[in-house]
Scaffold this motif. Structure first.
Motif, short mmCIF file in Angstrom:
data_model
loop_
_atom_site.label_atom_id
_atom_site.label_comp_id
_atom_site.label_asym_id
_atom_site.label_seq_id
_atom_site.Cartn_x
_atom_site.Cartn_y
_atom_site.Cartn_z
N UNK A 111 0.85 -1.18 0.00
CA UNK A 111 0.00 0.00 0.00
C UNK A 111 0.89 1.24 0.00
N UNK A 112 0.51 2.23 -0.79
CA UNK A 112 1.27 3.48 -0.91
C UNK A 112 0.32 4.62 -0.52
N UNK A 113 0.22 4.92 0.77
CA UNK A 113 -0.76 5.92 1.20
C UNK A 113 -0.30 7.34 0.91
N UNK A 114 -1.26 8.22 0.65
CA UNK A 114 -0.96 9.63 0.56
C UNK A 114 -0.73 10.20 1.94
N UNK A 115 -0.30 11.45 2.04
CA UNK A 115 0.00 12.05 3.34
C UNK A 115 -1.16 11.97 4.34
N UNK A 116 -2.39 12.12 3.86
CA UNK A 116 -3.54 12.09 4.75
C UNK A 116 -4.06 10.68 4.99
N UNK A 117 -3.42 9.68 4.39
CA UNK A 117 -3.92 8.31 4.46
C UNK A 117 -3.05 7.39 5.30
N UNK A 118 -1.93 7.91 5.81
CA UNK A 118 -0.96 7.05 6.51
C UNK A 118 -1.58 6.39 7.73
N UNK A 119 -2.28 7.17 8.55
CA UNK A 119 -2.86 6.58 9.76
C UNK A 119 -3.93 5.55 9.41
N UNK A 120 -4.74 5.85 8.40
CA UNK A 120 -5.74 4.88 7.97
C UNK A 120 -5.11 3.60 7.48
N UNK A 121 -3.98 3.71 6.79
CA UNK A 121 -3.27 2.51 6.33
C UNK A 121 -2.76 1.69 7.50
N UNK A 122 -2.24 2.38 8.52
CA UNK A 122 -1.74 1.68 9.71
C UNK A 122 -2.88 0.96 10.43
N UNK A 123 -4.01 1.63 10.55
CA UNK A 123 -5.13 1.08 11.32
C UNK A 123 -5.85 -0.05 10.58
N UNK A 124 -6.09 0.15 9.28
CA UNK A 124 -6.92 -0.80 8.54
C UNK A 124 -6.12 -1.92 7.88
N UNK A 125 -4.84 -1.64 7.57
CA UNK A 125 -4.03 -2.63 6.85
C UNK A 125 -2.68 -2.77 7.53
N UNK A 126 -2.70 -3.19 8.81
CA UNK A 126 -1.45 -3.20 9.59
C UNK A 126 -0.40 -4.17 9.08
N UNK A 127 -0.80 -5.21 8.37
CA UNK A 127 0.16 -6.22 7.92
C UNK A 127 0.59 -6.03 6.47
N UNK A 128 0.05 -5.01 5.81
CA UNK A 128 0.48 -4.72 4.44
C UNK A 128 1.86 -4.04 4.48
N UNK A 129 2.60 -4.18 3.41
CA UNK A 129 3.88 -3.49 3.27
C UNK A 129 3.58 -2.05 2.88
#
Length: 320
Positions: A221-239
């Protein structure tokens, strides 16, 4: 990269404020360049990275009204000095539909063309119709054709360019995570904005990713600046690859074995670079907003969303 002809006329082009729209406008921009215009783009700062491989200058649009007018007036003065005919012809093309885009251009003394609507036609040197039932890429393409006074068919694929340096940076990021090209699924699960008050994000995306990883797939997953926390919370095991410039993101999409996406800007980037893409859509109208290209599979069943099993089956068919 399209090399500007020595006699190319400068043309200010105001880009839209969204990544997906900018990707979809690329064929229209190339058409203008092919017909003797030297493009001078005005848009968001991220457009520089996204369009780096094209070689067109991007003038970052200021947020404040007065600063926007100053920028446009300075560009006008510069291009008048380079081209004696600059003020005697249409010298600006507006891709946004907004009244404010036309007002900025008019107050800066520019002779702009763009789509009619939003009560702005009187501000334009020439206003062109927005035709019904068109995909957004076709809207931009037809606007460029109307500006040029020609008729032509849009290309089947966008062919977003990726530089060698962008590809090398992407390969280095993958190597740092122990990944190989073609051996990972890149997910684009975030979608800003709504369609008729309905969320464009596939609600089953987290469950889908869990099942994907349980099956042994490497997920990026390549989150945008406003998406980093959402990526951590929803997809914790993704690279997770944070802080990636859009040009490098294009390369990561191109190198993926498969991209699975909502209706979002990176979906259009993925289609543009020719990545194999599963576009999971809900309320979005695919006739207007589906990613454009021959490598795209649109999965839409509305008013219900597609199920996790359906998308997993499509992944298994697409990947060995």
């Amino acid at each position: 990269m399209i090399e500007a002809r020595p006699d190319a006329q400068p043309l200010i082009v105001r880009l839209r404020n969204f990544v997906g729209d900018t990707v979809l406008s690329l064929p229209a921009l190339r058409l203008l360049a092919q017909h003797g215009y030297r493009l001078e783009l005005v848009g968001k700062g991220w457009a520089r990275g996204l369009l780096e491989a094209e070689g067109w200058p991007v003038h970052v649009r200021p947020a404040k009204f007065g600063d926007r007018l100053t920028q446009l007036r300075e560009l006008r003065q510069r291009f008048r000095a380079e081209d004696p005919g600059f003020d005697r012809r249409s010298n600006t093309l507006l891709l946004p539909y907004a009244f404010s885009a036309a007002l900025d251009a008019r107050l800066a003394g520019l002779k702009a063309e763009g789509h009619a609507g939003d009560g702005r036609s009187w501000l334009l040197r020439r206003a062109h119709p927005r035709r019904d039932g068109r995909h957004t890429l076709v809207e931009y393409w037809e606007l460029a054709c109307d500006f040029l006074g020609i008729q032509a068919e849009p290309p089947a694929d966008i062919h977003v360019k990726v530089t060698a340096a962008q590809r090398e940076q992407a390969m280095a990021l993958l190597a740092g995570q122990g990944l190989e090209a073609g051996r990972y699924v890149l997910i684009c699960p975030f979608a800003n904005g709504r369609v008729e008050f309905l969320d464009r994000s596939w609600p089953a995306f987290p469950a889908f990713v869990q099942r994907l990883q349980a099956a042994g797939r490497r997920v990026v997953i390549v989150p945008g600046p406003a998406e980093v926390q959402g990526a951590k919370d929803l997809y914790p095991d993704a690279i997770r690859l944070d802080g990636v410039a859009l040009g490098v993101y294009n390369a990561l999409l191109q190198l993926a074995g498969l991209v699975v996406s909502n209706d979002t800007g990176p979906a259009h980037m993925a289609a543009g670079v020719g990545a194999r893409l599963l576009s999971v859509l809900g309320p979005t109208d695919p006739t207007r907003w589906a990613p454009w290209g021959s490598s795209v599979t649109v999965m839409r069943r509305w008013p219900e969303w597609g199920s996790v099993d359906e998308v997993l089956s499509a992944v298994d068919q697409a990947l060995p």
